[in-house]
Design a protein around this motif. Structure first.
Motif, short mmCIF file in Angstrom:
data_model
loop_
_atom_site.label_atom_id
_atom_site.label_comp_id
_atom_site.label_asym_id
_atom_site.label_seq_id
_atom_site.Cartn_x
_atom_site.Cartn_y
_atom_site.Cartn_z
N LEU A 193 0.81 -1.22 0.00
CA LEU A 193 0.00 0.00 0.00
C LEU A 193 0.84 1.27 0.00
CD1 LEU A 193 -2.75 -1.03 2.59
CD2 LEU A 193 -2.72 -1.38 0.12
N ARG A 194 2.17 1.13 -0.08
CA ARG A 194 3.03 2.31 -0.06
C ARG A 194 3.34 2.84 -1.46
NH1 ARG A 194 7.08 1.68 5.11
NH2 ARG A 194 5.71 0.38 6.38
N HIS A 195 2.74 2.22 -2.45
CA HIS A 195 2.91 2.68 -3.83
C HIS A 195 2.13 3.97 -4.03
CE1 HIS A 195 2.13 2.65 -8.22
NE2 HIS A 195 3.33 2.13 -8.28
N PRO A 196 2.66 4.93 -4.84
CA PRO A 196 1.92 6.18 -5.07
C PRO A 196 0.51 5.97 -5.60
CG PRO A 196 4.18 6.38 -5.87
CD PRO A 196 4.01 4.95 -5.45
N GLY A 197 0.30 4.87 -6.34
CA GLY A 197 -1.03 4.61 -6.85
C GLY A 197 -2.06 4.43 -5.76
N MET A 198 -1.63 3.95 -4.59
CA MET A 198 -2.58 3.73 -3.50
C MET A 198 -2.98 5.04 -2.81
SD MET A 198 -3.29 0.66 -3.78
CE MET A 198 -4.31 0.41 -2.35
N ILE A 199 -2.31 6.14 -3.17
CA ILE A 199 -2.75 7.44 -2.67
C ILE A 199 -4.08 7.81 -3.32
CG2 ILE A 199 -2.18 9.90 -2.55
CD1 ILE A 199 0.76 9.11 -2.60
N PHE A 200 -4.26 7.41 -4.59
CA PHE A 200 -5.43 7.83 -5.36
C PHE A 200 -6.42 6.71 -5.63
CE2 PHE A 200 -1.75 10.43 -6.66
CZ PHE A 200 -2.20 11.67 -6.25
N HIS A 201 -5.95 5.47 -5.70
CA HIS A 201 -6.82 4.35 -6.07
C HIS A 201 -8.00 4.17 -5.10
CE1 HIS A 201 -8.31 0.38 -6.89
NE2 HIS A 201 -7.70 -0.17 -5.85
N PRO A 202 -7.77 4.01 -3.78
CA PRO A 202 -8.92 3.84 -2.88
C PRO A 202 -9.86 5.05 -2.85
CG PRO A 202 -6.90 3.09 -1.82
CD PRO A 202 -6.49 3.81 -3.06
N PRO A 203 -9.34 6.30 -2.79
CA PRO A 203 -10.29 7.42 -2.81
C PRO A 203 -11.16 7.45 -4.06
CG PRO A 203 -8.17 8.18 -2.04
CD PRO A 203 -7.97 6.77 -2.52
N MET A 204 -10.59 7.11 -5.22
CA MET A 204 -11.39 7.10 -6.44
C MET A 204 -12.51 6.06 -6.36
SD MET A 204 -10.24 9.47 -8.48
CE MET A 204 -9.91 10.42 -6.99
N LEU A 205 -12.16 4.87 -5.87
CA LEU A 205 -13.19 3.83 -5.72
C LEU A 205 -14.27 4.27 -4.74
CD1 LEU A 205 -11.38 0.35 -5.58
CD2 LEU A 205 -12.80 1.28 -7.40
N TYR A 206 -13.85 4.82 -3.60
CA TYR A 206 -14.83 5.24 -2.59
C TYR A 206 -15.73 6.35 -3.13
CZ TYR A 206 -11.99 2.68 0.82
OH TYR A 206 -11.30 1.71 1.51
N LEU A 207 -15.13 7.28 -3.89
CA LEU A 207 -15.94 8.35 -4.48
C LEU A 207 -16.97 7.78 -5.44
CD1 LEU A 207 -13.15 11.02 -5.12
CD2 LEU A 207 -15.17 11.34 -3.67
N GLY A 208 -16.57 6.79 -6.22
CA GLY A 208 -17.52 6.13 -7.10
C GLY A 208 -18.61 5.42 -6.34
N TYR A 209 -18.22 4.74 -5.26
CA TYR A 209 -19.19 4.02 -4.46
C TYR A 209 -20.24 4.96 -3.87
CZ TYR A 209 -16.47 -0.35 -4.42
OH TYR A 209 -15.84 -1.51 -4.77
N VAL A 210 -19.77 6.00 -3.15
CA VAL A 210 -20.72 6.87 -2.45
C VAL A 210 -21.55 7.69 -3.43
CG1 VAL A 210 -19.25 6.96 -0.41
CG2 VAL A 210 -19.05 8.75 -2.12
N SER A 211 -21.01 7.99 -4.61
CA SER A 211 -21.77 8.77 -5.59
C SER A 211 -23.00 8.01 -6.06
CB SER A 211 -20.89 9.13 -6.78
OG SER A 211 -19.79 9.91 -6.39
#
Length: 646
Positions: A183-201
């Motif tokens: 989870l220390r990869h830079p992609g994990m800075i943005f990947h979970p928030p993008m998924l969560y934003l999609g979910y809650v939207s």
């Protein structure tokens, strides 16, 4: 102090949510707008309260308060500040708070819109949003509390509790375990928030759909209100999936973007039904059809959002993406069942009201092709859902084998794994069908269309795509699945470009605009249509990448000495050196230097490595990758041995 503040605001938010839901229901039933306004204010209050909770966790993470169990689990002294902040969604408890915070932000935003025309929707939208939020707050307060502290008894035993147990003192570790290396990869800075934003939207269009069912509004008003919310949800969920694929490619070390992992599929399923919903609502807006189907799709999408969150956080499925086993699984399962049953009950009550008097007049019309598009999306969803749920069912049905010995050979109780071959064989033809429809549907007409008129519209792009097919055959491509895939991609591209050209040329002739200006003005006046075409081109690019991986990927492995080479196709890789060293952030790094040659010509240097994290006691493999428009060369350092001195 900060932990108590965060936990206190969490409880207050939960109480406010319960009050707001009750006030909205009471105000709607009694037709008292004052109660609805009070519920609206309660909804608006949840966002600042949860902001305090989230900031409290971030403060504890950044300042290294290791007396807090969650802080110890996901952070350490060696982690940089940005990773300590992103550790908010790096663990189970924090990610649930982050989900709730985003949910409150979106619900607050929709509550702030003008409701003069749609006042009857307001209390039910608030009710659905706050019930969803309250469920996640229950998980955070009673099951996955991020503010629990360590306490040490006089005998040295360490326990965890929110409040000070008698006979104990606060226990303060000197350092934490650190975030999972993956989870220390830079992609994990943005990947979970993008998924969560999609979910809650997606909760927002679902809330409006339920409001329409409760109030008996059978028109398409709820769809028009939530069109942008649905697009935002789809966009964020798409970005989350793409970023997750990139993370897997960089970190997991298997040379692919998608491995049909259960948690990957759990995020993919609401994308499938959400995409089907995006297409089918256009039929309701244009023709007044598929009202029942659209309701069913958004209900399914909402519950798949909760289902995907359940699979990730319950630990019921084994996955590199999943959290550990947790007690929240049954609660998730119960909430999914409850919301699905209530939603279907409301839909059943309005079923006859939602019937459309409009009939489909042609199987070649755009609405017919969109319906076929929906069926293909749902077909892929069914394949994915069965593949995800079958291992759980195979294990659970072992009870039958225990009760009925004669069936013990069938119902063994062993978890059966469903692998990529199942998904690829079952979904491949369905994806091909979707690509074909992406080429045909834009050229069909609403309401009236025949095979003859469609044939006249499609023949030019079809001929152009056949030329591409012939060129590929002449240049040596012989795999028929690859040829079929490339032809479909070419067909979609030519249809899309043909549509742009045809519309721009017509505007050029009637408005005396140059072609570029005409195209720009067309896109501005019909952003939905031409934006969809651009998305189709993006899907084609992804399809080309998938065809390349599935049909043309080659691999090899071997042990090579220093100065030795290994050859794969046009490439030769020479192992030059290996360095092993410790870093200031608690890693042991083994870094190889390899020289890359293509057709005998030196083209660059790669540095595959393996990082071992002392805190987490876990390794992470990072590939050396050379990416070009033609291909990727992916080099992994699997193992190494010291040079012999004899």
């Amino acid at each position: 102090m900060v932990a108590n503040l965060g936990y206190g605001t969490l409880i207050i938010t939960f109480l406010v949510s319960i009050y707001g839901a009750a006030a909205a229901y009471f105000g709607a039933r009694k037709h008292q707008s004052s109660w609805v306004d009070s519920a609206r204010n309660a909804m608006l209050l949840t966002f600042p309260l949860l902001t305090i909770t989230a900031l409290s966790i971030i403060f504890l993470l950044v300042r290294g308060h290791y007396e807090i169990q969650y802080v110890t689990e996901v952070s350490s002294n060696s982690m940089p500040i940005y990773l300590r902040i992103t550790a908010l969604w790096g663990g189970q408890a924090g990610s649930l708070i982050f989900w709730s915070w985003l949910m409150s932000a979106f619900a607050t935003a929709v509550t702030l819109r003008k409701w003069d025309r749609d006042r009857e929707f307001l209390p039910w939208v608030i009710l659905v949003s706050l019930v969803t939020l309250a469920f996640f707050l229950i998980l955070s307060i009673f099951v996955e509390n991020p503010f629990v502290s360590f306490w040490q008894s006089a005998t040295g035993n360490i326990t965890t509790a929110m409040f000070h147990p008698a006979g104990t003192t606060l226990y303060l570790p000197q350092d934490g375990n650190g975030l999972n290396p993956l989870l220390r990869h830079p992609g994990m800075i943005f990947h979970p928030p993008m998924l969560y934003l999609g979910y809650v939207s997606f909760v927002i269009p679902y809330a409006f759909a339920i409001a329409a069912l409760v109030t008996g509004r059978t028109d398409d008003r709820w769809i028009r209100i939530t069109r942008r919310w649905t697009l935002v949800a789809w966009l964020f969920l798409s970005l989350g999936l793409v970023l997750g694929g990139r993370w897997a490619y960089d970190v997991l070390g298997w040379g692919g973007y998608w491995g049909w992992d259960p948690v990957e599929i759990a995020a993919f399923m609401p994308w499938l039904t959400g995409t089907a919903f995006l297409h089918s609502v256009m039929i309701q807006e244009k023709r007044g059809m598929l009202k029942q189907w659209n309701m069913l799709l958004i209900i399914l999408t909402y519950d798949l959002v909760i289902f995907g969150t359940f699979l990730t956080r319950s630990g019921v499925l084994s996955s590199v993406h999943a959290f550990a086993q947790s007690a929240i699984g049954p609660l998730f399962f119960g909430f999914i069942g409850l919301t699905f049953i209530v939603s279907l009950s409301l839909l059943n009550r309005r079923w006859n009201d939602l019937k459309s008097g409009v009939e489909m007049t042609s199987w070649f019309s755009r609405e017919a092709l969109f319906l076929l598009n929906n069926l293909l999306f749902v077909g892929i969803f069914v394949v994915c859902f069965w593949g995800v749920i079958f291992p759980v069912l195979s294990e659970a049905l072992g009870i039958i084998g225990q009760k009925i010995p004669s069936l013990a050979g069938i119902f063994t109780g062993q978890k059966v794994t469903v692998g990529p071959p199942y998904y690829e064989r079952a979904t491949g033809p369905l994806f091909a069908g979707l690509l074909l429809l992406m080429g045909v549907a834009p050229l069909s007409a609403w309401k009236y269309s025949t095979s003859k008129t469609l044939g006249k519209a499609v023949w030019k792009p079809f001929v152009a795509s056949l030329i591409v097919l012939i060129f590929l055959w002449v240049t040596g491509t012989r795999s028929w699945p690859a040829l079929l895939g490339f032809w479909l991609c070419a067909f979609v591209v030519f249809v899309t470009l043909y549509e742009f050209w045809r519309a721009a040329l017509a505007r050029h002739n009637t408005r005396a605009e140059n072609l570029l200006q005409a195209l720009w003005n067309l896109a501005g006046k019909n952003r939905r249509r031409y934006g969809g075409y651009i998305i189709h081109l993006g899907v084609v690019l992804m399809a080309l990448g998938i065809i390349g991986i599935e049909m043309f990927q080659t691999e090899t492995q071997g042990t090579i000495p220093q100065g030795g080479e290994i050859t794969l196709g046009q490439y030769s890789v020479r192992f030059d050196s290996l360095a092993v060293f410790d870093t200031a952030d608690g890693r042991n790094v083994a870094r190889a230097v390899v020289s890359v040659y293509k057709d005998g010509k030196y083209v660059g240097e790669l540095h595959p490595r393996r990082d071992y994290y002392y805190e987490a006691q876990q390794p992470m493999t990072l590939a050396g990758v050379r990416s070009t428009m033609e291909d990727d060369l992916y080099v992994i350092l699997v193992d190494w041995q010291p040079l012999s001195t004899t």
